[in-house]
Design a protein around this motif. Structure first.
Motif, PDB file in Angstrom:
ATOM      1  N   GLU A 261       0.828  -1.216   0.000  1.00  0.00           N
ATOM      2  CA  GLU A 261       0.000   0.000   0.000  1.00  0.00           C
ATOM      3  C   GLU A 261       0.864   1.269   0.000  1.00  0.00           C
ATOM      4  N   LEU A 262       1.880   1.260   0.862  1.00  0.00           N
ATOM      5  CA  LEU A 262       2.727   2.446   1.011  1.00  0.00           C
ATOM      6  C   LEU A 262       3.433   2.788  -0.299  1.00  0.00           C
ATOM      7  N   SER A 263       4.000   1.778  -0.937  1.00  0.00           N
ATOM      8  CA  SER A 263       4.739   2.016  -2.188  1.00  0.00           C
ATOM      9  C   SER A 263       3.821   2.540  -3.288  1.00  0.00           C
ATOM     10  N   ILE A 264       2.630   1.962  -3.405  1.00  0.00           N
ATOM     11  CA  ILE A 264       1.714   2.360  -4.477  1.00  0.00           C
ATOM     12  C   ILE A 264       1.220   3.789  -4.275  1.00  0.00           C
ATOM     13  N   ILE A 265       0.838   4.127  -3.046  1.00  0.00           N
ATOM     14  CA  ILE A 265       0.373   5.489  -2.763  1.00  0.00           C
ATOM     15  C   ILE A 265       1.512   6.489  -2.965  1.00  0.00           C
ATOM     16  N   THR A 266       2.730   6.103  -2.586  1.00  0.00           N
ATOM     17  CA  THR A 266       3.888   6.984  -2.786  1.00  0.00           C
ATOM     18  C   THR A 266       4.118   7.245  -4.264  1.00  0.00           C
ATOM     19  N   ILE A 318       6.208  11.435   2.968  1.00  0.00           N
ATOM     20  CA  ILE A 318       6.005  12.579   3.868  1.00  0.00           C
ATOM     21  C   ILE A 318       6.582  13.856   3.257  1.00  0.00           C
ATOM     22  N   SER A 319       7.758  13.740   2.654  1.00  0.00           N
ATOM     23  CA  SER A 319       8.429  14.911   2.065  1.00  0.00           C
ATOM     24  C   SER A 319       7.612  15.508   0.929  1.00  0.00           C
ATOM     25  N   VAL A 320       7.085  14.639   0.068  1.00  0.00           N
ATOM     26  CA  VAL A 320       6.321  15.124  -1.083  1.00  0.00           C
ATOM     27  C   VAL A 320       5.039  15.815  -0.633  1.00  0.00           C
ATOM     28  N   ILE A 321       4.399  15.295   0.409  1.00  0.00           N
ATOM     29  CA  ILE A 321       3.174  15.914   0.918  1.00  0.00           C
ATOM     30  C   ILE A 321       3.486  17.221   1.643  1.00  0.00           C
ATOM     31  N   PRO A 324       5.040  21.115  -0.624  1.00  0.00           N
ATOM     32  CA  PRO A 324       4.243  22.265  -1.089  1.00  0.00           C
ATOM     33  C   PRO A 324       3.790  23.177   0.040  1.00  0.00           C
ATOM     34  N   ARG A 325       3.408  22.591   1.166  1.00  0.00           N
ATOM     35  CA  ARG A 325       2.955  23.404   2.309  1.00  0.00           C
ATOM     36  C   ARG A 325       4.112  24.212   2.890  1.00  0.00           C
ATOM     37  N   ALA A 326       5.274  23.591   2.956  1.00  0.00           N
ATOM     38  CA  ALA A 326       6.451  24.291   3.470  1.00  0.00           C
ATOM     39  C   ALA A 326       6.809  25.478   2.575  1.00  0.00           C
ATOM     40  N   LEU A 327       6.723  25.277   1.243  1.00  0.00           N
ATOM     41  CA  LEU A 327       7.028  26.373   0.309  1.00  0.00           C
ATOM     42  C   LEU A 327       6.027  27.515   0.454  1.00  0.00           C
ATOM     43  N   LYS A 328       4.751  27.171   0.657  1.00  0.00           N
ATOM     44  CA  LYS A 328       3.735  28.209   0.857  1.00  0.00           C
ATOM     45  C   LYS A 328       4.002  29.025   2.119  1.00  0.00           C
ATOM     46  N   LEU A 329       4.390  28.341   3.180  1.00  0.00           N
ATOM     47  CA  LEU A 329       4.699  29.032   4.433  1.00  0.00           C
ATOM     48  C   LEU A 329       5.905  29.956   4.272  1.00  0.00           C
TER      49      LEU A 329
END
Length: 336
Positions: A261-266, A318-321, A324-329
């Motif tokens: 599951e983890l690999s596919i969602i990643t 975790i990094s990919v999710i 974008p939020r970190a860049l916005k902040l």
């Protein structure tokens, strides 16, 4: 004279605005492609056997079945849903195929059973989500345990092995030279899903639902029916993947595809599909599949243990999710 001087100053190269980079060059897909090239070069340096055509072909077996499921799962995530029961659906489909093989069924029937069970599991998920309005993450956490539990009850500690000899082609056969049947199927399916999402009305509906389900509903789109189709589609391709995986391994065990599951969602999220829905491309998913495959091969060349690979894949997700939020902040803090 003054006008002439002004014109010459305005036409000076120093006064011309800098040319902007093409949009495609600034896209997430281009960034991923660059990462893939870098990983490929590093792997080539790390091992002299990496560039062998047969080594590259064998490497595709590590990710092809997962990649086939990532394609329809991308559409599910675009409409703001998720399915984390995919690996358990593979296990249950493989178990059904194993019992069909034990009963003396032919290859056609075995494959039909695998796809049918996968489709029914996906439809079951979709009905719970769309008819009972239960969040998909809750539903699929439950069915992940349910489907895997049924597999363990049916098989116990045993493995089913008596598959017909010709069944092995789906997971071990080659279409041409080093091009495997599995990899060929993935490329064909990737092209079909690209057309489905980017060039058809079905794809436009998918993006519309992901961007605003309420607006999509009031514009005449049957949101529940569309989501049910997508969950069923994921189940069907889990059945297809189970055929290839079972064929490649030559047996069915209750732990088959455990932890996939983890690999596919990643693969999906790394490909640029927003976990919040509404955006993402099949091209990005395809490139991320190769990135994940190359990372796995590279870590294998360095004899990195499987548990460490899981940690690295988790960190990538975790990094990919979070990126974008970190860049916005950061942008917000710079403006302030």
């Amino acid at each position: 004279m003054e006008n002439t001087n002004r014109q010459s100053i305005n036409n000076s190269p120093l006064n011309k605005p800098p040319k902007k980079l093409p949009n495609w060059l600034l896209s997430w897909e281009s960034f991923l492609f660059g990462i893939a090239v870098i990983i490929f070069i590093v792997n080539s340096i790390a091992s002299p056997y990496f560039l062998n055509p047969w080594s590259l072909s064998d490497a595709t077996f590590n990710f092809t079945e997962k990649a086939i499921i990532a394609l329809p799962l991308a559409l599910v995530i675009i409409v703001r849903e998720i399915d984390i029961s995919v690996a358990s659906i593979i296990a249950l489909s493989s178990t059904a195929m194993g019992f069909a093989a034990q009963s003396g069924s032919g290859v056609f029937v075995i494959c039909l059973v695998g796809m049918a069970v996968g489709t029914l599991c996906g439809m079951f998920n979709g009905l719970l989500v769309t008819r009972l309005n239960i969040p998909s993450i809750v539903v699929t956490i439950g069915t992940m345990s349910l489907f895997r539990g049924i597999t363990f009850i049916l098989l116990g500690d045993q493995a089913l092995r008596n598959y017909p000899e010709s069944f092995s082609y789906f997971g071990q056969g080659y279409v041409f030279w080093v091009i495997s049947f599995e990899f060929t199927c993935f490329l064909v399916l990737a092209a079909l899903f690209y057309v489905l999402l980017q060039k058809t009305n079905f794809g436009r509906k998918t993006y519309a639902i992901g961007n605003n389900p309420t607006a999509a509903y009031y514009s005449g789109i049957d949101v529940k029916k569309h989501k049910l189709i997508l969950f069923t589609l994921v189940g069907f391709f889990c059945g297809v993947a189970s055929i290839m995986l079972t064929s490649r391994l030559g047996s069915t065990r209750p732990t088959i595809a455990f932890g996939w599951e983890l690999s596919i969602i990643t693969m999906v999220v790394l490909g640029g599909v927003s976990i919040l829905g509404g955006s993402g491309t099949i091209l990005g998913v395809v490139i991320s599949v190769f990135v994940m495959g190359l990372v796995t091969v590279g870590l294998g060349l360095l004899n990195v243990p499987g548990i460490v690979m899981s940690i690295i894949i988790g960190c990538m997700l975790i990094s990919v999710i979070a990126l974008p939020r970190a860049l916005k902040l950061i942008k917000h803090s710079l403006k302030v």
